[in-house]
Design an enzyme around this catalytic site. Sequence first.
Site, PDB file in Angstrom:
ATOM      1  CB  CYS A 210      -0.984   0.003   1.165  1.00  0.00           C
ATOM      2  SG  CYS A 210      -0.196  -0.225   2.754  1.00  0.00           S
TER       3      CYS A 210
ATOM      4  CG  HIS B 181      -4.372   0.578   4.123  1.00  0.00           C
ATOM      5  ND1 HIS B 181      -3.895  -0.090   3.004  1.00  0.00           N
ATOM      6  CD2 HIS B 181      -5.336   1.431   3.677  1.00  0.00           C
ATOM      7  CE1 HIS B 181      -4.556   0.333   1.933  1.00  0.00           C
ATOM      8  NE2 HIS B 181      -5.432   1.249   2.314  1.00  0.00           N
TER       9      HIS B 181
ATOM     10  CG  ASN C  81      -8.100   3.065   0.458  1.00  0.00           C
ATOM     11  OD1 ASN C  81      -7.230   2.216   0.270  1.00  0.00           O
ATOM     12  ND2 ASN C  81      -8.730   3.187   1.609  1.00  0.00           N
TER      13      ASN C  81
END
Length: 204
Positions: free
Chosen positions: A14, A119, A134
Amino acid sequence: MDAIFHEKQEGSLCAQHCLNNLLQGEYFTPVDLSSIAHQLDEEERMRMAEGGVMSDEYRTFLQQPSGNMDDSGFFSIQVISNALRVWGLELMLFNSREYQRLMIDPINEKAFICNYKEHWFTVRKLGQQWFNLNSLLTGPELISDTYLALFLAQLQQEGYSIFVIRGNLPDCEAEQILGIMRVQQQQRPKLIGEDEAQGSSGQR
């Protein structure tokens, strides 16, 4: 919306997706971020060695895993910060006293990076509109100006750390296209895997 670069989640990469979605292109690979992490580890090791290589602290430090990356593909805030410095960009903590003193309305910023429990994801302005980029979503999510402050407040309530991006982001196609036209979103993107989960539960 097609012009917006949106890297979707792969493994635990991520941090890479967050940076590439922020910069709007394939700017960083896991190898690039690993080399930044190794460099930081080495700098930390040299600082620890100043206290003596025979000291207990130094030996303990050598036995500990890297705090800048792990085998799953997670990278620390220091790695992200150093990667952004390459582009002349700085991070500033959104709820820090230093930033709050500036009294800037969030809609006048260019981008935010958000982090919770390892994250990372990007919220960025393209043209005159805000998007949640995202990597866990199936596509970019449009955020209205009126909802932006509420969205950030909600993230903070959920325990997210939010960083403001300061500096000039590189030019990108989406910025040029959305600078002359506004987009509308009929359907919000789902979380990756949500469709499959609903499909399989429906089949059962």
